[in-house]
Each structure stands twice: as structure tokens, then as C-alpha cells.
Write a protein that holds these residues in place. Structure first.
Motif, PDB file in Angstrom:
ATOM      1  N   ASP A 122      44.064  44.616  34.815  1.00 37.02           N
ATOM      2  CA  ASP A 122      45.178  43.701  34.546  1.00 37.02           C
ATOM      3  C   ASP A 122      46.174  43.672  35.701  1.00 37.02           C
ATOM      4  N   LEU A 123      45.631  43.671  36.922  1.00 33.98           N
ATOM      5  CA  LEU A 123      46.483  43.630  38.108  1.00 33.98           C
ATOM      6  C   LEU A 123      46.856  42.199  38.472  1.00 33.98           C
ATOM      7  N   ASN A 124      45.866  41.296  38.383  1.00 30.26           N
ATOM      8  CA  ASN A 124      46.094  39.889  38.689  1.00 30.26           C
ATOM      9  C   ASN A 124      44.888  39.117  38.161  1.00 30.26           C
ATOM     10  N   ILE A 125      44.921  38.838  36.883  1.00 29.04           N
ATOM     11  CA  ILE A 125      43.770  38.209  36.227  1.00 29.04           C
ATOM     12  C   ILE A 125      43.463  36.844  36.825  1.00 29.04           C
ATOM     13  N   LEU A 128      29.714  38.327  48.675  1.00 28.67           N
ATOM     14  CA  LEU A 128      29.914  38.095  47.246  1.00 28.67           C
ATOM     15  C   LEU A 128      30.139  39.396  46.473  1.00 28.67           C
ATOM     16  N   GLY A 129      29.486  40.442  46.894  1.00 30.83           N
ATOM     17  CA  GLY A 129      29.692  41.734  46.239  1.00 30.83           C
ATOM     18  C   GLY A 129      31.120  42.227  46.406  1.00 30.83           C
ATOM     19  N   ARG A 130      31.678  42.017  47.584  1.00 29.76           N
ATOM     20  CA  ARG A 130      33.066  42.427  47.830  1.00 29.76           C
ATOM     21  C   ARG A 130      34.020  41.601  46.957  1.00 29.76           C
ATOM     22  N   MET A 131      33.737  40.300  46.841  1.00 32.92           N
ATOM     23  CA  MET A 131      34.555  39.442  45.975  1.00 32.92           C
ATOM     24  C   MET A 131      34.472  39.917  44.526  1.00 32.92           C
ATOM     25  N   ARG A 132      33.256  40.204  44.093  1.00 34.61           N
ATOM     26  CA  ARG A 132      33.035  40.643  42.712  1.00 34.61           C
ATOM     27  C   ARG A 132      33.760  41.955  42.430  1.00 34.61           C
ATOM     28  N   ASP A 133      33.659  42.913  43.355  1.00 34.75           N
ATOM     29  CA  ASP A 133      34.312  44.212  43.161  1.00 34.75           C
ATOM     30  C   ASP A 133      35.820  44.051  42.993  1.00 34.75           C
ATOM     31  N   LEU A 134      36.425  43.279  43.878  1.00 35.39           N
ATOM     32  CA  LEU A 134      37.869  43.053  43.786  1.00 35.39           C
ATOM     33  C   LEU A 134      38.212  42.307  42.507  1.00 35.39           C
ATOM     34  N   ALA A 135      37.443  41.269  42.194  1.00 35.72           N
ATOM     35  CA  ALA A 135      37.708  40.487  40.978  1.00 35.72           C
ATOM     36  C   ALA A 135      37.637  41.363  39.734  1.00 35.72           C
ATOM     37  N   TYR A 136      36.614  42.181  39.650  1.00 32.81           N
ATOM     38  CA  TYR A 136      36.455  43.054  38.483  1.00 32.81           C
ATOM     39  C   TYR A 136      37.671  43.973  38.334  1.00 32.81           C
ATOM     40  N   LEU A 137      38.102  44.574  39.430  1.00 37.76           N
ATOM     41  CA  LEU A 137      39.258  45.472  39.379  1.00 37.76           C
ATOM     42  C   LEU A 137      40.512  44.711  38.945  1.00 37.76           C
ATOM     43  N   LEU A 138      40.745  43.559  39.553  1.00 37.41           N
ATOM     44  CA  LEU A 138      41.951  42.788  39.240  1.00 37.41           C
ATOM     45  C   LEU A 138      41.998  42.396  37.768  1.00 37.41           C
ATOM     46  N   ILE A 139      40.836  42.040  37.226  1.00 37.63           N
ATOM     47  CA  ILE A 139      40.770  41.627  35.821  1.00 37.63           C
ATOM     48  C   ILE A 139      40.803  42.842  34.900  1.00 37.63           C
ATOM     49  N   ASP A 140      39.933  43.804  35.162  1.00 39.38           N
ATOM     50  CA  ASP A 140      39.786  44.960  34.274  1.00 39.38           C
ATOM     51  C   ASP A 140      41.070  45.781  34.187  1.00 39.38           C
ATOM     52  N   LEU A 172      38.406  34.436  42.186  1.00 37.95           N
ATOM     53  CA  LEU A 172      37.344  35.051  42.982  1.00 37.95           C
ATOM     54  C   LEU A 172      35.983  34.894  42.294  1.00 37.95           C
ATOM     55  N   ILE A 173      35.941  35.081  40.999  1.00 40.03           N
ATOM     56  CA  ILE A 173      34.683  34.917  40.254  1.00 40.03           C
ATOM     57  C   ILE A 173      34.203  33.479  40.351  1.00 40.03           C
ATOM     58  N   GLU A 174      35.128  32.519  40.242  1.00 39.72           N
ATOM     59  CA  GLU A 174      34.751  31.107  40.381  1.00 39.72           C
ATOM     60  C   GLU A 174      34.166  30.840  41.772  1.00 39.72           C
ATOM     61  N   LYS A 175      34.753  31.448  42.784  1.00 37.06           N
ATOM     62  CA  LYS A 175      34.246  31.274  44.151  1.00 37.06           C
ATOM     63  C   LYS A 175      32.837  31.861  44.276  1.00 37.06           C
ATOM     64  N   VAL A 176      32.628  33.039  43.687  1.00 36.08           N
ATOM     65  CA  VAL A 176      31.301  33.641  43.695  1.00 36.08           C
ATOM     66  C   VAL A 176      30.287  32.699  43.038  1.00 36.08           C
ATOM     67  N   LEU A 177      30.665  32.130  41.904  1.00 36.82           N
ATOM     68  CA  LEU A 177      29.745  31.236  41.200  1.00 36.82           C
ATOM     69  C   LEU A 177      29.508  29.931  41.961  1.00 36.82           C
ATOM     70  N   GLU A 178      30.512  29.445  42.687  1.00 36.23           N
ATOM     71  CA  GLU A 178      30.311  28.269  43.526  1.00 36.23           C
ATOM     72  C   GLU A 178      29.304  28.540  44.635  1.00 36.23           C
ATOM     73  N   LEU A 179      29.480  29.701  45.276  1.00 37.02           N
ATOM     74  CA  LEU A 179      28.599  30.058  46.391  1.00 37.02           C
ATOM     75  C   LEU A 179      27.212  30.470  45.942  1.00 37.02           C
ATOM     76  N   ARG A 180      27.133  30.997  44.732  1.00 37.96           N
ATOM     77  CA  ARG A 180      25.835  31.449  44.224  1.00 37.96           C
ATOM     78  C   ARG A 180      25.788  31.232  42.710  1.00 37.96           C
ATOM     79  N   PRO A 181      25.451  30.038  42.285  1.00 35.39           N
ATOM     80  CA  PRO A 181      25.474  29.696  40.863  1.00 35.39           C
ATOM     81  C   PRO A 181      24.544  30.570  40.004  1.00 35.39           C
ATOM     82  N   ASP A 182      23.532  31.133  40.593  1.00 37.47           N
ATOM     83  CA  ASP A 182      22.584  31.941  39.825  1.00 37.47           C
ATOM     84  C   ASP A 182      23.032  33.397  39.687  1.00 37.47           C
TER      85      ASP A 182
END
Length: 186
Positions: free
Chosen positions: A166-169, A152-164, A175-185
Motif C-alpha cells: 500500500d505504498l502507491n497503488i 518487465l520483471g523489474r516493473m512487476r517487482d516494483l508494482a507488486y511491492l507498491l500494491i501489496d 506499471l502492471i498496465e504497462k507490463v500487459l501492454e508490452l506483453r499481453p500474454d
């Protein structure tokens, strides 16, 4: 007012608030106290935090001078080669940057026998991200995630970069949705 750790903490808080000029001033005040006492700081972060802010403010000449002092006081620490690699990349010297990245990774491996290949890809990504090379950082974040696709950390890191950056929002949000599905908390 003669405790360098207080100035370090103030600098970190200004850094977090993106008040870089104030952060630099506080970090330098802490280092000045060590100089007055003719001592090196107790830990490398007293230098590297200042170096990170120099990177943020593109003060590359000051960063170069700071790296030399850091290497002198902490020759076995992995952080100076990391800062040097970022400086090299910002100056367009990819050959030296690659050499310093490899040196950084070598020292990290000595520090931690548990570093995975994905961890090492992440190290590359962070260096490229700090050097303002988000496309290259994304390549390495993707490699790290490919090696550990459920991390999940790897997903989050990539997601943050892509969004922040503006590479592929839309991909970042997926990716963030997937993280939240796998770990809602999360």
C-alpha cells in the motif's frame, strides 16, 4: 517417513499456503533426519527455507542459531549472508546489515559473472522487503528499473511491492498496465 526431501517439499507447500507453523514443523523434521544420519543436508535450501519462515514468523533467535549452522555446513554459499543481513536489519543493526549485503553480493558475483548492476539493486530490494522495510525496498526496485527500464520483471517487482504494501497503488497499477501492454500474454 525417513526421506528428508519429502518433509522439505511439505514445508515448502505449507509455506506457500502461509501455514508457517506447519512449514516449520516439516522443515525441522527433515533436518532432524539429517541429524539422525549425522549428515548435512544435500543443499542449503534445507536451511534457508526454514530461515525464510522464521523471518515471516519473527523468530529471530531461532533464525540466528540456524544461520550459524548454515554457515558451518555451507560456508561458501551466498544465502547465509543474505539471511544474516535480513536478521541484522530486523534487529536495527544497519552497519552489520550493509556488511552482510556486500558479502552476499560478493559471493553472488563469484557464482555468476552475468549479474548486472540492476540484478544487484534487486538483491538489495529483496533483502529490505524481507526485512519488512518496504520504503527502502522500493528505492532499490526503482534503481533496478531505472537501469533496465524495459525489463518487465523489474516493473512487476516494483508494482507488486507498491500494491501489496500500500505504498502507491495507482502507480503499481500503472506499471502492471504497462507490463500487459508490452506483453499481453504475461
Amino acid at each position: 517417513d525417513k526421506n528428508p526431501d519429502i518433509y522439505y517439499e511439505l514445508g515448502v507447500n505449507y509455506w506457500i499456503l502461509s501455514e508457517y507453523d506447519k512449514a516449520i514443523s516439516e522443515f525441522k523434521q527433515g533436518l532432524d533426519i539429517y541429524n539422525e544420519w549425522d549428515l548435512k543436508p544435500g543443499w542449503v535450501n534445507s536451511y534457508t527455507a526454514l530461515g525464510e519462515v522464521y523471518i515471516k514468523t519473527n523468530q529471530l533467535k531461532k533464525l540466528k542459531k540456524l544461520i550459524k549452522k548454515t554457515e558451518q555446513d555451507f560456508p561458501e554459499d551466498p544465502d547465509p549472508p543474505s539471511l544474516q543481513a535480513i536478521l541484522n536489519l530486523k534487529l536495527g543493526d544497519t552497519v552489520s546489515a550493509n556488511r552482510n549485503i556486500e558479502k552476499y553480493i560478493s559471493v553472488l558475483k563469484d557464482y555468476s559473472t552475468s549479474a548486472t548492476e540492476a540484478d544487484l539493486m534487486n538483491v538489495h530490494a529483496i533483502i529490505y522487503e524481507k526485512a519488512d522495510m518496504p520504503d527502502k525496498a522500493a528505492v532499490y526496485y526503482r534503481k533496478a528499473l531505472a537501469l533496465e527500464p524495459e525489463n518487465l520483471g523489474r516493473m512487476r517487482d516494483l508494482a507488486y511491492l507498491l500494491i501489496d504494501k500500500d505504498l502507491n497503488i495507482s502507480e503499481g497499477l500503472e506499471l502492471i498496465e504497462k507490463v500487459l501492454e508490452l506483453r499481453p500474454d504475461a
